[in-house]
Scaffold this active site. Sequence first.
Site: not given
Ligand code: WQD
Length: 334
Positions: A12, A36, A124, A150, A154, A179, A218, A232, A294
């Site tokens: 970002i 990075s 976040s 984590y 924040k 988000f 998934v 999301r 989740d």
């Molecule tokens: C998204 C969706 C999972 C991986 C996190 C942090 C948040 C922010 C964004 C930093 C969910 C599903 C995921 C996989 C899956 N980070 N999923 N299989 O959990 O919404 O948020 O990242 O700021 O602080 O909490 O993001 O990408 O991990 O998951 O099915 O291998 O994808 O269950 O529904 P999340 P995510």
Amino acid sequence: MKILLTGGTGYIGSHTAIELIKQGYEVEIMDNLFNSKITVLDKIEEITGVKPKFYEVDLLDKEGMRKMFEEGKYELVIHFAGLKAVGESVEKPLKYYENNVGGTINLLECMKEFGVHKIIFSSSATVYGDQGVSELTEEMQTGVGITNPYGETKHVIEEILKDVAEADPKFEATILRYFNPVGTHESGLIGEDPNDIPNNLMPIIMKVSTGEIEKLKVYGDDYDTVDGTGVRDYIHVVDLAKGHVAAVKKMQPGISIYNLGTGKGTSVLEMIKAFEEASGKKLPYEIVGRRAGDLAEIYANPSKAERELGWKTEKTVEDAMRDTIKYLDYCASK
Ligand code: WQD
């Protein structure tokens, strides 16, 4: 205006550096390169014609940060630097509190010592915890039901910024609650390229598409959502970066808090479909059990940022997938 980006070679941060430079701001970058690569600086130069001055400094190296502030004479700091692997934070909470919270205290002390009064903080949506509703607005109480250290870091940093603003009338802090950032710069030259093992959906989809990971797991299809999978708010990283530029232009004394999201929810299966349509190939996946912590469905109410910052997202998930494919093709060609 001269702006310091901590964590500015990250996903970002680098996209934000590009948008700030395009708007004529002078940008310097501090990063410890833990998650990075320094080659990002060359990509920023290729895209903007400007190679930002770079300091390889860690948030916990206070002396190194003091020297940087002594030279830099910054007017504003955008604070991206921090550890962000949700799963790892559960295993190593002290590492996350020391780095994210302790490091931010170091940063704020340097800002105070060198008369830097403005900060934009990369927060976040995770600070909302479980509100029991899907659409999240800034006035909701935060810090309740956060499921990982984590997210707690924040939240704690947000509280620290609020207390510093209370104590110092000259202090200006804008908290941006992201988000789910996805996508890459349209050039395809930079994108999400973590050194660590990704937790997030999009970098995992990217690694499944290149074959580094066999198939996507998934996490559950029995949620009360459009198709049973998690929903999301996936925001294009360039829209997110432009949200930071909008925030820079509207800094004000005290604390300002904004959701940066699209206001629209997308399910995991819908993300898979969008990636398959953009890539023209099937993405192998299997439905497995839910992931601990989740939530079923969360997305932003972004109306406050639109009203007060004059910012809203312009790109779609389809745009993000198209740009991601372009970035994957570029990486494969190297
Ligand atoms: C998204 C969706 C999972 C991986 C996190 C942090 C948040 C922010 C964004 C930093 C969910 C599903 C995921 C996989 C899956 N980070 N999923 N299989 O959990 O919404 O948020 O990242 O700021 O602080 O909490 O993001 O990408 O991990 O998951 O099915 O291998 O994808 O269950 O529904 P999340 P995510």
